[in-house]
Motif scaffolding. Sequence first.
Motif, PDB file in Angstrom:
ATOM      1  N   ARG A 211       0.832  -1.210   0.000  1.00  0.00           N
ATOM      2  CA  ARG A 211       0.000   0.000   0.000  1.00  0.00           C
ATOM      3  C   ARG A 211       0.862   1.254   0.000  1.00  0.00           C
ATOM      4  NH1 ARG A 211      -5.201  -0.858   4.078  1.00  0.00           N
ATOM      5  NH2 ARG A 211      -6.391  -2.215   2.686  1.00  0.00           N
ATOM      6  N   HIS A 212       1.950   1.223   0.758  1.00  0.00           N
ATOM      7  CA  HIS A 212       2.791   2.404   0.809  1.00  0.00           C
ATOM      8  C   HIS A 212       3.535   2.597  -0.506  1.00  0.00           C
ATOM      9  CE1 HIS A 212       3.695   5.378   3.906  1.00  0.00           C
ATOM     10  NE2 HIS A 212       4.777   5.624   3.188  1.00  0.00           N
ATOM     11  N   LEU A 213       3.949   1.507  -1.113  1.00  0.00           N
ATOM     12  CA  LEU A 213       4.641   1.603  -2.393  1.00  0.00           C
ATOM     13  C   LEU A 213       3.702   2.131  -3.474  1.00  0.00           C
ATOM     14  CD1 LEU A 213       7.243   1.026  -3.995  1.00  0.00           C
ATOM     15  CD2 LEU A 213       6.365  -1.282  -4.416  1.00  0.00           C
ATOM     16  N   ALA A 214       2.430   1.707  -3.449  1.00  0.00           N
ATOM     17  CA  ALA A 214       1.462   2.181  -4.436  1.00  0.00           C
ATOM     18  C   ALA A 214       1.205   3.675  -4.282  1.00  0.00           C
ATOM     19  CB  ALA A 214       0.157   1.395  -4.302  1.00  0.00           C
ATOM     20  N   GLY A 215       1.172   4.156  -3.044  1.00  0.00           N
ATOM     21  CA  GLY A 215       1.061   5.591  -2.785  1.00  0.00           C
ATOM     22  C   GLY A 215      -0.282   6.215  -3.107  1.00  0.00           C
ATOM     23  N   ASP A 216      -1.326   5.416  -3.245  1.00  0.00           N
ATOM     24  CA  ASP A 216      -2.647   5.956  -3.550  1.00  0.00           C
ATOM     25  C   ASP A 216      -3.455   6.059  -2.261  1.00  0.00           C
ATOM     26  OD1 ASP A 216      -5.011   6.763  -4.633  1.00  0.00           O
ATOM     27  OD2 ASP A 216      -5.484   4.865  -5.610  1.00  0.00           O
ATOM     28  N   PHE A 217      -3.470   7.246  -1.675  1.00  0.00           N
ATOM     29  CA  PHE A 217      -4.145   7.450  -0.397  1.00  0.00           C
ATOM     30  C   PHE A 217      -5.248   8.507  -0.504  1.00  0.00           C
ATOM     31  CE2 PHE A 217       0.433   6.586   0.656  1.00  0.00           C
ATOM     32  CZ  PHE A 217       0.257   5.236   0.909  1.00  0.00           C
ATOM     33  N   THR A 218      -5.842   8.623  -1.694  1.00  0.00           N
ATOM     34  CA  THR A 218      -6.886   9.625  -1.886  1.00  0.00           C
ATOM     35  C   THR A 218      -8.173   9.266  -1.145  1.00  0.00           C
ATOM     36  OG1 THR A 218      -7.516   8.517  -3.955  1.00  0.00           O
ATOM     37  CG2 THR A 218      -5.963  10.367  -4.107  1.00  0.00           C
ATOM     38  N   ASN A 219      -8.378   7.979  -0.922  1.00  0.00           N
ATOM     39  CA  ASN A 219      -9.552   7.538  -0.168  1.00  0.00           C
ATOM     40  C   ASN A 219      -9.309   7.807   1.317  1.00  0.00           C
ATOM     41  OD1 ASN A 219     -11.290   5.818   1.443  1.00  0.00           O
ATOM     42  ND2 ASN A 219     -11.856   4.795  -0.467  1.00  0.00           N
ATOM     43  N   PRO A 220     -10.128   8.617   1.965  1.00  0.00           N
ATOM     44  CA  PRO A 220      -9.891   8.951   3.378  1.00  0.00           C
ATOM     45  C   PRO A 220      -9.839   7.738   4.297  1.00  0.00           C
ATOM     46  CG  PRO A 220     -11.531  10.415   2.415  1.00  0.00           C
ATOM     47  CD  PRO A 220     -11.297   9.326   1.415  1.00  0.00           C
ATOM     48  N   VAL A 221     -10.664   6.739   4.028  1.00  0.00           N
ATOM     49  CA  VAL A 221     -10.676   5.545   4.870  1.00  0.00           C
ATOM     50  C   VAL A 221      -9.354   4.793   4.727  1.00  0.00           C
ATOM     51  CG1 VAL A 221     -11.798   3.332   5.314  1.00  0.00           C
ATOM     52  CG2 VAL A 221     -13.188   5.352   4.787  1.00  0.00           C
ATOM     53  N   THR A 222      -8.889   4.644   3.473  1.00  0.00           N
ATOM     54  CA  THR A 222      -7.603   3.977   3.240  1.00  0.00           C
ATOM     55  C   THR A 222      -6.472   4.764   3.887  1.00  0.00           C
ATOM     56  OG1 THR A 222      -8.392   3.057   1.143  1.00  0.00           O
ATOM     57  CG2 THR A 222      -6.016   3.143   1.472  1.00  0.00           C
ATOM     58  N   TRP A 223      -6.502   6.075   3.740  1.00  0.00           N
ATOM     59  CA  TRP A 223      -5.467   6.928   4.342  1.00  0.00           C
ATOM     60  C   TRP A 223      -5.415   6.704   5.856  1.00  0.00           C
ATOM     61  CZ3 TRP A 223      -5.154  10.644   8.107  1.00  0.00           C
ATOM     62  CH2 TRP A 223      -4.031  11.463   8.109  1.00  0.00           C
ATOM     63  N   LEU A 224      -6.584   6.639   6.483  1.00  0.00           N
ATOM     64  CA  LEU A 224      -6.647   6.498   7.934  1.00  0.00           C
ATOM     65  C   LEU A 224      -6.209   5.098   8.382  1.00  0.00           C
ATOM     66  CD1 LEU A 224      -7.436   7.731  10.658  1.00  0.00           C
ATOM     67  CD2 LEU A 224      -9.778   6.902  10.262  1.00  0.00           C
ATOM     68  N   THR A 225      -6.781   4.060   7.747  1.00  0.00           N
ATOM     69  CA  THR A 225      -6.468   2.697   8.181  1.00  0.00           C
ATOM     70  C   THR A 225      -5.009   2.342   7.898  1.00  0.00           C
ATOM     71  OG1 THR A 225      -7.300   1.828   6.068  1.00  0.00           O
ATOM     72  CG2 THR A 225      -8.838   1.902   7.931  1.00  0.00           C
TER      73      THR A 225
END
Length: 344
Positions: A211-225
């Motif tokens: 997930r960190h390598l992909a770097g796609d954290f635009t979804n707030p839930v994904t960013w938080l979890t």
Amino acid sequence: MNKVSKTLLLVLVSTAASVLAGIAIAAYLTIPSIPLISEGDRLLVFDPEIGARPNPSSHARRIYPAVRDRQTFAFDIYTDDRGARVDGPGQRSPAQVDVLVVGDSFSWGYALANPETYARQLARELGTGVSNFAMAAYGTTQSLQMLRRNGDLKPKLIVYGIIAHHFERNVMPCLPSYYPFCFDASHVTWNAAGEPYIAPPESNGVRRFQRHLAGDFTNPVTWLTHGVDVIRGRIEYAQATYSTPTDRKKEEALGYLLREMERSATAIGAKLLVVYLPTNYYSAPEALPRLIGDIRLLDLTQAFRRERDKGANLYIVGDGHPNRAAHELITREIAKYVRENGLL
């Protein structure tokens, strides 16, 4: 809204803002980017017993931009339906192989195409079937578990490529990673009676890394979890770093794993050959021959040094992994040892 309600709301908003700011700092802003581009399928999948294993029937491409004195390079990784490294897509594992290779990136063939790896070259040199279940960052612990997982292939010979750093990896709950958070893996620990055993990974480090390598954290839930998970991984990493077992414990762990590897090889009717692959031409740790006991050990330190003294370079410049010439040398030395000792 009365004064008490406003105060309570303010406290809640301030607390939430502080928590979010803490996550942003601890999980994102202080995590450095890494010189790696990953394309295609995932290289690894999470395994609750091992921590990470090769993604079966996959094609991943790794691209490493130039850094310092290392040039840009890229390589493709194909796997068969068991996760063994192969030359191209769509390959299935044979029902039986004569040689099974386990180990870490030195045996997996980091930065090389599969036909250039010593495992693949051994198949051609010896005219026999070889399956390569090595993987980057593995130690003896994961190598043993991959041997056990694939023992039904009924190999006649197990080749385990060991490097000096396996002493440390075997007892660490976090394997080497580009990020400063835990890449969880199985590891040796001790029970209340002082007996060693293999403990499972503490959490899903594969998902955390990918997930960190992909770097796609635009979804707030994904960013938080993901942010909370990274913080957990950083805590695990810190705990592992500050509770490193003693050298005696590291030696005990390796001895235990080697005995288990020999026992597992014998149980499936195979012979075990441990091959020491030197890092930067360094000798094997002094404890290794003692811990090996009567297990077959092929130490390639002198072979590497002879080639160095002839003017050859056997490591990827600016990286340290064995290059194509090194894998050719490893192939020759293993093939010679196998023939001279009648291991096949």
